[in-house]
Every structure is written in C-alpha cells, then in structure tokens.
Motif scaffolding. Structure first.
Motif, PDB file in Angstrom:
ATOM      1  N   MET A 123       0.518  -1.602  -0.067  1.00  0.00           N
ATOM      2  CA  MET A 123      -0.142   0.326   0.200  1.00  0.00           C
ATOM      3  C   MET A 123       0.540   1.046   0.463  1.00  0.00           C
ATOM      4  N   GLN A 124       1.751   1.026  -0.698  1.00  0.00           N
ATOM      5  CA  GLN A 124       2.352   2.161  -0.937  1.00  0.00           C
ATOM      6  C   GLN A 124       2.522   2.886  -2.705  1.00  0.00           C
ATOM      7  N   ILE A 125       2.389   4.071  -2.763  1.00  0.00           N
ATOM      8  CA  ILE A 125       2.765   4.440  -4.348  1.00  0.00           C
ATOM      9  C   ILE A 125       4.200   4.911  -4.629  1.00  0.00           C
ATOM     10  N   LEU A 126       4.292   3.594  -5.904  1.00  0.00           N
ATOM     11  CA  LEU A 126       5.725   3.783  -6.567  1.00  0.00           C
ATOM     12  C   LEU A 126       6.431   5.113  -6.891  1.00  0.00           C
ATOM     13  N   SER A 127       7.350   5.489  -7.117  1.00  0.00           N
ATOM     14  CA  SER A 127       7.408   6.727  -8.101  1.00  0.00           C
ATOM     15  C   SER A 127       7.493   6.433  -8.846  1.00  0.00           C
ATOM     16  N   LEU A 159      10.950   4.349  -9.607  1.00  0.00           N
ATOM     17  CA  LEU A 159      10.516   3.206  -9.728  1.00  0.00           C
ATOM     18  C   LEU A 159       9.697   2.472 -10.376  1.00  0.00           C
ATOM     19  N   CYS A 160       8.649   3.192 -10.959  1.00  0.00           N
ATOM     20  CA  CYS A 160       8.319   2.848 -11.987  1.00  0.00           C
ATOM     21  C   CYS A 160       8.680   2.073 -13.447  1.00  0.00           C
ATOM     22  N   ALA A 161       9.537   3.566 -13.773  1.00  0.00           N
ATOM     23  CA  ALA A 161      10.342   2.911 -14.970  1.00  0.00           C
ATOM     24  C   ALA A 161      11.503   1.544 -15.008  1.00  0.00           C
ATOM     25  N   ILE A 180       3.623  -6.413 -10.981  1.00  0.00           N
ATOM     26  CA  ILE A 180       1.981  -6.141 -11.277  1.00  0.00           C
ATOM     27  C   ILE A 180       1.814  -6.381  -9.967  1.00  0.00           C
ATOM     28  N   ASN A 181       0.609  -5.319  -9.923  1.00  0.00           N
ATOM     29  CA  ASN A 181      -0.424  -4.771  -8.924  1.00  0.00           C
ATOM     30  C   ASN A 181      -1.410  -5.941  -8.958  1.00  0.00           C
ATOM     31  N   ILE A 182      -2.440  -5.705  -7.451  1.00  0.00           N
ATOM     32  CA  ILE A 182      -3.469  -6.430  -7.135  1.00  0.00           C
ATOM     33  C   ILE A 182      -4.063  -4.931  -6.727  1.00  0.00           C
ATOM     34  N   HIS A 183      -4.918  -4.612  -7.658  1.00  0.00           N
ATOM     35  CA  HIS A 183      -6.161  -3.594  -6.868  1.00  0.00           C
ATOM     36  C   HIS A 183      -7.677  -3.879  -6.267  1.00  0.00           C
ATOM     37  N   HIS A 184      -7.758  -3.530  -5.388  1.00  0.00           N
ATOM     38  CA  HIS A 184      -9.133  -4.274  -4.949  1.00  0.00           C
ATOM     39  C   HIS A 184     -10.613  -3.326  -4.983  1.00  0.00           C
ATOM     40  N   ALA A 224      -5.677  -7.080 -11.550  1.00  0.00           N
ATOM     41  CA  ALA A 224      -4.725  -7.479 -11.507  1.00  0.00           C
ATOM     42  C   ALA A 224      -4.305  -6.849 -13.163  1.00  0.00           C
ATOM     43  N   HIS A 225      -3.179  -5.351 -12.764  1.00  0.00           N
ATOM     44  CA  HIS A 225      -2.689  -4.707 -13.948  1.00  0.00           C
ATOM     45  C   HIS A 225      -1.036  -4.811 -13.505  1.00  0.00           C
ATOM     46  N   TYR A 226      -0.555  -4.359 -14.441  1.00  0.00           N
ATOM     47  CA  TYR A 226       1.055  -3.316 -14.569  1.00  0.00           C
ATOM     48  C   TYR A 226       1.188  -2.350 -13.966  1.00  0.00           C
ATOM     49  N   VAL A 227       2.397  -1.917 -13.256  1.00  0.00           N
ATOM     50  CA  VAL A 227       2.168  -0.645 -12.575  1.00  0.00           C
ATOM     51  C   VAL A 227       2.849   0.557 -13.354  1.00  0.00           C
ATOM     52  N   THR A 228       2.244   1.375 -13.173  1.00  0.00           N
ATOM     53  CA  THR A 228       2.957   2.363 -14.179  1.00  0.00           C
ATOM     54  C   THR A 228       2.622   3.340 -13.229  1.00  0.00           C
ATOM     55  N   THR A 229       3.614   4.771 -13.537  1.00  0.00           N
ATOM     56  CA  THR A 229       3.347   6.279 -12.222  1.00  0.00           C
ATOM     57  C   THR A 229       1.871   6.432 -12.311  1.00  0.00           C
ATOM     58  N   LEU A 233      -1.853   5.728 -10.909  1.00  0.00           N
ATOM     59  CA  LEU A 233      -1.919   4.648  -9.941  1.00  0.00           C
ATOM     60  C   LEU A 233      -3.418   4.546 -10.522  1.00  0.00           C
ATOM     61  N   ASP A 234      -3.014   3.156 -10.701  1.00  0.00           N
ATOM     62  CA  ASP A 234      -4.317   2.497 -10.584  1.00  0.00           C
ATOM     63  C   ASP A 234      -4.605   2.430 -12.517  1.00  0.00           C
ATOM     64  N   GLU A 235      -3.966   3.051 -13.299  1.00  0.00           N
ATOM     65  CA  GLU A 235      -3.753   3.306 -14.737  1.00  0.00           C
ATOM     66  C   GLU A 235      -3.400   1.983 -15.469  1.00  0.00           C
TER      67      GLU A 235
HETATM   68  N1  LIG Z   1       3.415   3.943  -9.311  1.00  0.00           N
HETATM   69  C1  LIG Z   1       2.002   3.580  -8.737  1.00  0.00           C
HETATM   70  N2  LIG Z   1       2.339   2.393  -7.809  1.00  0.00           N
HETATM   71  C2  LIG Z   1       1.297   1.625  -6.625  1.00  0.00           C
HETATM   72  C3  LIG Z   1       0.322   1.521  -7.421  1.00  0.00           C
HETATM   73  C4  LIG Z   1      -0.570   2.083  -9.380  1.00  0.00           C
HETATM   74  O1  LIG Z   1      -1.251   1.935  -9.656  1.00  0.00           O
HETATM   75  N3  LIG Z   1       1.076   2.856  -9.438  1.00  0.00           N
HETATM   76  N4  LIG Z   1      -0.736   0.312  -7.345  1.00  0.00           N
HETATM   77  C5  LIG Z   1      -0.394   0.917  -5.144  1.00  0.00           C
HETATM   78  C6  LIG Z   1      -1.868  -0.172  -5.654  1.00  0.00           C
HETATM   79  N5  LIG Z   1      -2.802   0.419  -4.790  1.00  0.00           N
HETATM   80  C7  LIG Z   1      -3.824   0.314  -5.119  1.00  0.00           C
HETATM   81  O2  LIG Z   1      -4.188  -0.303  -5.581  1.00  0.00           O
HETATM   82  C8  LIG Z   1      -2.836   1.349  -3.475  1.00  0.00           C
HETATM   83  C9  LIG Z   1      -1.317   1.815  -3.323  1.00  0.00           C
HETATM   84  C10 LIG Z   1      -1.581   2.615  -2.122  1.00  0.00           C
HETATM   85  C11 LIG Z   1      -2.530   3.795  -1.896  1.00  0.00           C
HETATM   86  C12 LIG Z   1      -2.307   4.950  -1.320  1.00  0.00           C
HETATM   87  O3  LIG Z   1      -2.695   6.596  -1.414  1.00  0.00           O
HETATM   88  N6  LIG Z   1      -1.114   4.974  -0.548  1.00  0.00           N
HETATM   89  C13 LIG Z   1      -0.718   6.092   0.915  1.00  0.00           C
HETATM   90  C14 LIG Z   1      -0.162   5.547   1.768  1.00  0.00           C
HETATM   91  C15 LIG Z   1      -1.231   5.054   2.381  1.00  0.00           C
HETATM   92  C16 LIG Z   1      -0.688   3.567   3.751  1.00  0.00           C
HETATM   93  O4  LIG Z   1       0.475   4.214   4.316  1.00  0.00           O
HETATM   94  O5  LIG Z   1      -1.353   3.091   3.868  1.00  0.00           O
HETATM   95  C17 LIG Z   1       0.187   6.700  -0.302  1.00  0.00           C
HETATM   96  O6  LIG Z   1       1.171   6.443  -0.423  1.00  0.00           O
HETATM   97  O7  LIG Z   1       0.230   8.008   0.203  1.00  0.00           O
HETATM   98  C18 LIG Z   1      -3.240   3.899  -3.390  1.00  0.00           C
HETATM   99  C19 LIG Z   1      -3.823   2.497  -3.970  1.00  0.00           C
HETATM  100  C20 LIG Z   1       0.710   0.160  -5.577  1.00  0.00           C
HETATM  101  N7  LIG Z   1       1.230   0.902  -5.760  1.00  0.00           N
END
Ligand SMILES: Nc1nc2c(c(=O)[nH]1)N[C@@H](CN(C=O)c1ccc(C(=O)N[C@@H](CCC(=O)O)C(=O)O)cc1)CN2
Length: 282
Positions: free
Chosen positions: A171-175, A178-180, A187-191, A218-223, A225-227
């Motif tokens: 549950m962390q958004i990759l920069s 890192l996505c590049a 691969i990410n699982i989005h709920h 389930a999708h490949y991770v790109t910059t 979010l969830d796209e």
């Molecule tokens: N660059 C990407 N990173 C990630 C993706 C993505 O599609 N692109 N998917 C997520 C997973 N995810 C939903 O499937 C998701 C994860 C986290 C968040 C979010 O808002 N996180 C907050 C912190 C939350 C926490 O600490 O619990 C944040 O990062 O500020 C939204 C969607 C995985 N990474």
C-alpha cells in the motif's frame, strides 16, 4: 527429452508472418505445441509454444538464429526457455491474504517460480515468510525516507535478479523512477473492478456508492495510480446487507484468484503489451 520453449512476437501486421515463423521452427527441428495470434489495428501479436528435438539448443541460440527474420518483419521477438523458473520478489503491507495464496501455490508447485524474497513496509508478515524459509526484508517508509527506501527496494530487485515484482497488497505509491525501472515486470492487485474506485480504500468507496458487485483487478504498475495495463479482472455479487468490512472480507477471495491468474499468465509469457492494453493468450 525435448526441450520446451515459448516464442512471443509483436510486429506490424503483414502477410507471411506465421508462415515464415513456422518455417523457421521446422527448419530447426522444432514442433509447435500451442499457437495463439491476434490482429489489432496494424499490429500483430503471436505466442507459440514449441518443443525442440535438439536437446542442446538454447533459448538464446534460437533467438539469435531468428534475428534476421525478426529484423525483416520489424518484430519484437523473444524466445523463453519454458523450464526456466522466473525469479519473483513479493511486496506486501499489512493484509497477507494475497501473499499467503501466492506462497501456497509456490509451495504446492502450482506456481513454478523461485521466490527470491518478501519485502514489506511493516513487520507483520515476518514470521509467516520466515516459516516458509524465505528471506523477509522489513523496509519501513515515510514521505521523508521514500527515496532511500525505494533505492533499497531496487537493490533487492537487482541483487535478487528478480524477473518479476508482485505488489500483493503493498500500500505505497511507487515513484515514477521506480515504475520506470520496473516497467512491464511489476504486477499490482487493486481491490476494485477498475476503473471504478481507484485509490487506497476502494471497498469503502464501493459501499458508500451502494454497489451490487465488487471486484479486483491485476494490472502492470505505471506512474499513474491504478491506470496500468489490465491483465485480469473478476467480480462477485454483494447486496445491501453487506457492511464495508464485509466487502473487505468477501473481496479477498477474488483478489487472490485474480492475482494468481495474472502472475501465472505473466510467467508463462502469455501476456503481451499493446500500448496501454494487454493481449492475454490464456
Ligand atoms: N505508481 C504506482 N504505485 C502503486 C500502484 C500503482 O498503480 N502505481 N498501485 C498501488 C496499490 N494501490 C492500489 O491498488 C494503492 C496503494 C496505496 C495507495 C495510497 O494512497 N497510499 C498512501 C499511503 C497509504 C498507507 O500508508 O496505508 C500513499 O502512498 O500516500 C493507493 C492505492 C501500489 N503502488
């Protein structure tokens, strides 16, 4: 004992692609055991599974021998050794259901991969992972330490020679950087059933909306979010009597099944990228 391989091809569509490829394989004493192809606009996509009579031949040698054909037809062509076990790094946060499911499939041989380790920004999963005899890497992260933490993630990917990174409810958004670095191999699982309910709390969003169907993607991770390009999705019915927490629980089964199928298809080289979409020869 025949060696088994998979050839994947993406190229501009034109007459003769299948003929020249099949001819090449026949010339090299290879017989096709499974064939899929797809035409999309001006594009052509193909996956051939085949076995080679020559027990000494390698994927690299076949790919090199095929290179003149690939150049002539402007193909992106890859030959994969079907016996090679892809190396997978799994990332997780606090919810362990997808991790448990993947490691169960790995332990019973259903998922023929080498798990190089499990990484988490929390310590919750350590005992389970170490009980499975796997390395556990606890890398906490804050907004201030994100760059350093992500550098450590990338080092683990490189040191582990990981072919695939699976975000099993990480549950962390990759920069963008890192996505590049992980493009096409993360691969990410989005709920939720994307494109509905992007973000961190999709089940609560869905409950507020009063949906009758929940799902997972389930999708490949790109910059964005969830796209990222979607590999697999599934759904299940719910009704008014279900609380948001009920949806969280009911969705877990769907998440596990969708992620497992997506990972299996990826490591079997059944997923080809077509821009922001995928072609899945399942
Ligand atoms: N660059 C990407 N990173 C990630 C993706 C993505 O599609 N692109 N998917 C997520 C997973 N995810 C939903 O499937 C998701 C994860 C986290 C968040 C979010 O808002 N996180 C907050 C912190 C939350 C926490 O600490 O619990 C944040 O990062 O500020 C939204 C969607 C995985 N990474």
């Amino acid at each position: 004992m025949h060696r088994r391989f998979v050839l994947t091809v993406t190229c501009p569509d034109r007459i003769g692609i299948v003929a020249v490829t099949a001819g090449f394989l026949a010339t090299h004493r290879c017989s096709i055991t499974e064939a899929h192809q797809h035409h999309e606009g001006d594009g052509f996509f193909m996956r051939l599974a085949f076995r080679a009579e020559d027990a000494a031949i390698t994927a690299a040698a076949l790919e090199a021998a095929f290179a003149p054909v690939a150049r002539e037809f402007a193909m992106t062509a890859r030959v994969h050794d079907a016996a090679r076990r892809p190396r997978v790094l799994i990332l997780v946060s606090r919810f362990g259901h997808c991790l448990f499911d993947l490691l169960h499939r790995w332990r019973n041989g259903q998922l023929a991969v080498d798990v190089v380790g499990v990484l988490s920004n929390h310590d919750d999963m350590r005992s389970f992972v170490e009980w499975n005899g796997l390395p556990f890497h606890h890398l906490p992260v804050t907004a201030e330490t994100k760059a350093t933490q992500e550098a450590a993630i990338l080092r683990l990917v490189e040191d582990g020679q990981a072919d695939l990174v699976v975000l099993a409810r990480y549950m962390q958004i990759l920069s963008p950087a890192l996505c590049a670095a992980l493009a096409g191999r993360c691969i990410n699982i989005h709920h939720s059933f994307l494109p509905s309910f992007k973000g961190a709390k999709p089940y609560h969003q869905a409950h507020r909306r009063g949906v009758k169907i929940i799902g997972a993607t389930a999708h490949y991770v790109t910059t964005d979010l969830d796209e990222g390009p979607i590999i697999e999705q599934d759904v299940r019915r719910v009704n008014h009597a279900r609380s948001a927490d009920d949806l969280v629980t009911l969705g877990q089964e769907v998440e596990c099944a969708v992620l497992a199928r997506a990972v299996q298809w990826h490591v079997d080289h059944r997923v080809l990228l077509n821009g922001q979409q995928t072609i899945v020869f399942d």
